[in-house]
Scaffold this active site. Structure first.
Site, PDB file in Angstrom:
ATOM      1  CG  ASP A  12      -1.935  -1.085   1.242  1.00 59.22           C
ATOM      2  OD1 ASP A  12      -1.936  -1.889   0.297  1.00 59.22           O
ATOM      3  OD2 ASP A  12      -2.745  -1.145   2.184  1.00 59.22           O
ATOM      4  CG  ASP A 137     -13.411  -2.447  -0.013  1.00 59.24           C
ATOM      5  OD1 ASP A 137     -12.952  -3.588  -0.204  1.00 59.24           O
ATOM      6  OD2 ASP A 137     -12.962  -1.445  -0.573  1.00 59.24           O
TER       7      ASP A 137
END
Length: 248
Positions: A12, A137
């Site tokens: 990330d 998500d």
């Protein structure tokens, strides 16, 4: 459908650095240094995929395109192994999608766009097929959008719509578990897999080799892979140990 569990170590990127978030919250970053070095570590350990996320693009506060391209180039050329990249974060229109694929991503993970722009999502699924995955998500059964800062509708309604659109793959994240090392949400994964025959990739909460074993047991139900983040960075186990279980 593969007979082993694909593992996708996550890199990330925020402000040019490799970071990990807790429950996806901006401001909860822990800095882990160079994204290139992080990716290199996982490649050297045997990764076949890297899950590469541009967090600044996901949060709508800029992008890390130069470093993302560097990581993709490195992965593709490293030892001639052609490690594949799943790229996520801020892919919301033709320009950002085409830039991601042009940079060399094997697959792009659509998040917010799949919730907010269903017609465009349907169009790109039809055009790019297996190069598209949709990230679901979830908090409970409510989807999270815009870097997990806004609600994005009901999971089952959106999944039904994506099924109608022919979505080739889903990346399912329990936002409440992401970065917490509290174990994956097996029940959520099972419920999603009962409603689709498309491959599912698990994300969020993985904390131990037992979790890898539990996820490996779901391969026959449609689980294709698992994204590993904080567990690797925090040294809970090595990628080599996890791959030994996933490939068994």
């Amino acid at each position: 459908m593969s007979k082993y569990l694909e593992l996708l170590p996550a890199v990330d990127v925020a402000d040019g650095k490799a970071v990990r978030l807790t429950q996806g919250e901006a401001g909860s970053e822990t800095d882990y240094g160079s994204p290139l070095e992080a990716a290199q570590t996982w490649i050297n350990a045997g990764a076949e995929w890297i899950h590469l996320v541009d967090l600044d693009a996901a949060f709508g506060r800029g992008d890390n395109r130069a470093i993302i391209r560097e990581v993709v180039d490195s992965a593709k050329t490293e030892l001639g192994r052609g490690v594949k990249i799943e790229l996520s974060g801020g892919i919301r229109d033709d320009a950002s999608l085409e830039a991601a694929l042009e940079a060399g991503a094997s697959r792009v993970n659509l998040g917010t766009a799949a919730l907010e722009n269903p017609e465009w999502t349907e169009k790109v699924i039809a055009k790019f097929g297996d190069a598209i995955a949709v990230g679901l998500d979830v908090r409970g059964t409510t989807l999270a959008a815009r870097g997990w800062t806004r609600e994005g509708g009901d999971l089952w309604e959106v999944l039904a719509r994506l099924e109608d659109a022919g979505c080739p793959r889903y990346v399912v994240t329990d936002v409440t578990k992401d970065g917490t090392l509290k174990g994956p949400n097996i029940q959520l994964l099972r419920e999603v897999m009962q409603r689709t025959n498309k491959p599912v990739v698990a994300s969020g909460g993985i904390s131990s080799l037992q979790d890898i074993t539990d996820l490996r047991a779901l391969v026959n139900e449609g689980l294709e892979g698992a994204i590993l983040g904080k567990s690797l960075y925090a040294g809970k186990f090595t990628l080599e140990e996890a791959l030994a279980i996933a490939n068994a």
